[in-house]
Enzyme design. Sequence first.
Site, PDB file in Angstrom:
ATOM      1  N   TYR A 196      -1.664   0.026  10.779  1.00 40.37           N
ATOM      2  CA  TYR A 196      -1.967  -0.676   9.519  1.00 40.37           C
ATOM      3  C   TYR A 196      -0.791  -0.565   8.542  1.00 40.37           C
ATOM      4  O   TYR A 196      -0.308  -1.568   8.002  1.00 40.37           O
ATOM      5  CB  TYR A 196      -3.239  -0.108   8.882  1.00 40.37           C
ATOM      6  CG  TYR A 196      -3.407  -0.526   7.439  1.00 40.37           C
ATOM      7  CD1 TYR A 196      -3.735  -1.841   7.105  1.00 40.37           C
ATOM      8  CD2 TYR A 196      -3.205   0.389   6.388  1.00 40.37           C
ATOM      9  CE1 TYR A 196      -3.864  -2.239   5.770  1.00 40.37           C
ATOM     10  CE2 TYR A 196      -3.334   0.000   5.059  1.00 40.37           C
ATOM     11  CZ  TYR A 196      -3.664  -1.307   4.759  1.00 40.37           C
ATOM     12  OH  TYR A 196      -3.773  -1.696   3.438  1.00 40.37           O
ATOM     13  N   THR A 223       0.821  -1.213   0.000  1.00 41.11           N
ATOM     14  CA  THR A 223       0.000   0.000   0.000  1.00 41.11           C
ATOM     15  C   THR A 223       0.857   1.265   0.000  1.00 41.11           C
ATOM     16  O   THR A 223       1.992   1.257   0.502  1.00 41.11           O
ATOM     17  CB  THR A 223      -0.890   0.010   1.264  1.00 41.11           C
ATOM     18  OG1 THR A 223      -1.468   1.300   1.419  1.00 41.11           O
ATOM     19  CG2 THR A 223      -0.108  -0.287   2.529  1.00 41.11           C
TER      20      THR A 223
HETATM   21  N1  LIG Z   1      -8.773  -1.063  -0.329  1.00 41.62           N
HETATM   22  C1  LIG Z   1      -7.734  -0.250  -0.269  1.00 41.62           C
HETATM   23  O1  LIG Z   1      -7.903   0.972  -0.208  1.00 41.62           O
HETATM   24  C2  LIG Z   1      -6.322  -0.798  -0.278  1.00 41.62           C
HETATM   25  C3  LIG Z   1      -5.263   0.074  -0.568  1.00 41.62           C
HETATM   26  C4  LIG Z   1      -3.970  -0.427  -0.571  1.00 41.62           C
HETATM   27  C5  LIG Z   1      -3.739  -1.767  -0.295  1.00 41.62           C
HETATM   28  N2  LIG Z   1      -4.772  -2.592  -0.008  1.00 41.62           N
HETATM   29  C6  LIG Z   1      -4.486  -3.983   0.305  1.00 41.62           C
HETATM   30  O2  LIG Z   1      -5.172  -4.806  -0.609  1.00 41.62           O
HETATM   31  C7  LIG Z   1      -5.551  -6.021   0.022  1.00 41.62           C
HETATM   32  C8  LIG Z   1      -7.022  -6.278  -0.236  1.00 41.62           C
HETATM   33  O3  LIG Z   1      -7.765  -5.197   0.282  1.00 41.62           O
HETATM   34  P1  LIG Z   1      -9.321  -5.051   0.018  1.00 41.62           P
HETATM   35  O4  LIG Z   1      -9.630  -3.621  -0.131  1.00 41.62           O
HETATM   36  O5  LIG Z   1      -9.744  -5.996  -1.027  1.00 41.62           O
HETATM   37  O6  LIG Z   1      -9.884  -5.507   1.442  1.00 41.62           O
HETATM   38  P2  LIG Z   1     -11.026  -6.583   1.772  1.00 41.62           P
HETATM   39  O7  LIG Z   1     -11.298  -6.469   3.234  1.00 41.62           O
HETATM   40  O8  LIG Z   1     -12.154  -6.412   0.829  1.00 41.62           O
HETATM   41  O9  LIG Z   1     -10.309  -7.953   1.439  1.00 41.62           O
HETATM   42  C9  LIG Z   1      -9.458  -8.630   2.325  1.00 41.62           C
HETATM   43  C10 LIG Z   1      -9.814 -10.087   2.210  1.00 41.62           C
HETATM   44  O10 LIG Z   1      -8.912 -10.853   3.028  1.00 41.62           O
HETATM   45  C11 LIG Z   1      -9.665 -11.806   3.756  1.00 41.62           C
HETATM   46  N3  LIG Z   1      -8.869 -12.140   4.948  1.00 41.62           N
HETATM   47  C12 LIG Z   1      -8.497 -11.306   5.949  1.00 41.62           C
HETATM   48  N4  LIG Z   1      -7.775 -11.979   6.871  1.00 41.62           N
HETATM   49  C13 LIG Z   1      -7.679 -13.269   6.430  1.00 41.62           C
HETATM   50  C14 LIG Z   1      -7.082 -14.443   6.946  1.00 41.62           C
HETATM   51  N5  LIG Z   1      -6.426 -14.445   8.124  1.00 41.62           N
HETATM   52  N6  LIG Z   1      -7.183 -15.594   6.255  1.00 41.62           N
HETATM   53  C15 LIG Z   1      -7.864 -15.625   5.059  1.00 41.62           C
HETATM   54  N7  LIG Z   1      -8.465 -14.535   4.526  1.00 41.62           N
HETATM   55  C16 LIG Z   1      -8.366 -13.367   5.199  1.00 41.62           C
HETATM   56  C17 LIG Z   1     -11.000 -11.123   4.036  1.00 41.62           C
HETATM   57  O11 LIG Z   1     -12.044 -11.997   4.345  1.00 41.62           O
HETATM   58  C18 LIG Z   1     -11.219 -10.389   2.719  1.00 41.62           C
HETATM   59  O12 LIG Z   1     -11.901 -11.198   1.791  1.00 41.62           O
HETATM   60  C19 LIG Z   1      -5.199  -5.875   1.498  1.00 41.62           C
HETATM   61  O13 LIG Z   1      -4.005  -6.588   1.740  1.00 41.62           O
HETATM   62  C20 LIG Z   1      -4.983  -4.398   1.669  1.00 41.62           C
HETATM   63  O14 LIG Z   1      -4.037  -4.121   2.678  1.00 41.62           O
HETATM   64  C21 LIG Z   1      -6.067  -2.146  -0.005  1.00 41.62           C
END
Ligand SMILES: NC(=O)c1ccc[n+]([C@@H]2O[C@H](COP(=O)([O-])OP(=O)(O)OC[C@H]3O[C@@H](n4cnc5c(N)ncnc54)[C@H](O)[C@@H]3O)[C@@H](O)[C@H]2O)c1
Length: 330
Positions: A141, A117
């Site tokens: 985070y 991120t």
């Molecule tokens: N959405 C944003 O703004 C953003 C920005 C930068 C980076 N990210 C990164 O992208 C990735 C996905 O983010 P997102 O927005 O899709 O979030 P999200 O919450 O929609 O998706 C995360 C997924 O991981 C699963 N998960 C969490 N812990 C778990 C575990 N211990 N075992 C198995 N599954 C698990 C959740 O159920 C969910 O489906 C993350 O790693 C996040 O840090 C997101």
Amino acid sequence: MKVLIVGGAGYIGSSIASACLDDGITPIVLDNLSTGVEAFLTGREAYIGDMADQVLLDKVFHDHPDIAVTIHCGALIVVPDSVREPLRYYRENVAKSVELVDGLVRNGCRRIIFSSTAAVYGQTDSLVVDESLPAAPSSPYGRTKAMLEDILRDSAEAFGLGALALRYFNPIGADPRLRTGLQTRRPTHLLGRLIEAAETGTPLTVTGVDWPTRDGTGIRDYVHVWDLARAHVAAVRGFDAVCPPGSFVAANLGSGAGCTVLEMVEAFAEVSGVRVPVEPAARRKGDVPGGYARWDRAHALFGWRPTLTLQDGIRDALRWIEARPSVLGD
Ligand SMILES: NC(=O)c1ccc[n+]([C@@H]2O[C@H](COP(=O)([O-])OP(=O)(O)OC[C@H]3O[C@@H](n4cnc5c(N)ncnc54)[C@H](O)[C@@H]3O)[C@@H](O)[C@H]2O)c1
């Protein structure tokens, strides 16, 4: 070709799974559904459980010994929650990822793409963010993500992994075919607040109008989630050239164009036809002016460039709001 998508029932992971399917790559999803949704698993092979569960990981690789790459999107992602509950965030994002990497190494999967991120960076004076900047995360985070990058860097060297950290800026929009999008009805990011303001007829409070940006409001980089998803497909396809065994590589994924709060309000009016009035307010403690990505490295590594506009992102977010109840069944 098969890829394992950990967190593939979430917003970004499910978009990546769709982009893989469209490109002839078979996604295998592992998700504990803590924030992910079952509806996003339709038509995809999935294992419901925790990424730290070694028995489950062994089963996944027993069933699919031909998984070529693991894409690790599984995490908790809410910055204010991470401030209130840092131990939960370090446990879920760091400790469980260590177990995941251990299980991947044991099962011979040595190619990892990690969802990192822009939150690993600190604030820059120039507002432009490239990968040469040192990590300086400002929240628990962000620190969990920076820590995992270090863990992957060390593991790459020790175990001959190729580890590619893709640092996403602010994803917006949805799969243009509307298979998936944001699970939450009311996202807290700027576009989500604008949509809510438009629906309720209330003004948008703009905290900070004296930042060193072109109109004084904060600046961010909004990247279409479908562009993010396509980047993963390109990285998977070219993985060994991009990230050979034993190497750790980090690359930004952003639009490369900064968008201020007022510019977002304008773009939203253009797309939706609703002009949301703004109410200027003082900066909040801890706020920063923001910044935007340089994405040249992703282009040099795997030929990626963002192709969708801010307006595309807003339009697809609005289309998803219409489609969401029928996809999610609520
Ligand atoms: N959405 C944003 O703004 C953003 C920005 C930068 C980076 N990210 C990164 O992208 C990735 C996905 O983010 P997102 O927005 O899709 O979030 P999200 O919450 O929609 O998706 C995360 C997924 O991981 C699963 N998960 C969490 N812990 C778990 C575990 N211990 N075992 C198995 N599954 C698990 C959740 O159920 C969910 O489906 C993350 O790693 C996040 O840090 C997101």
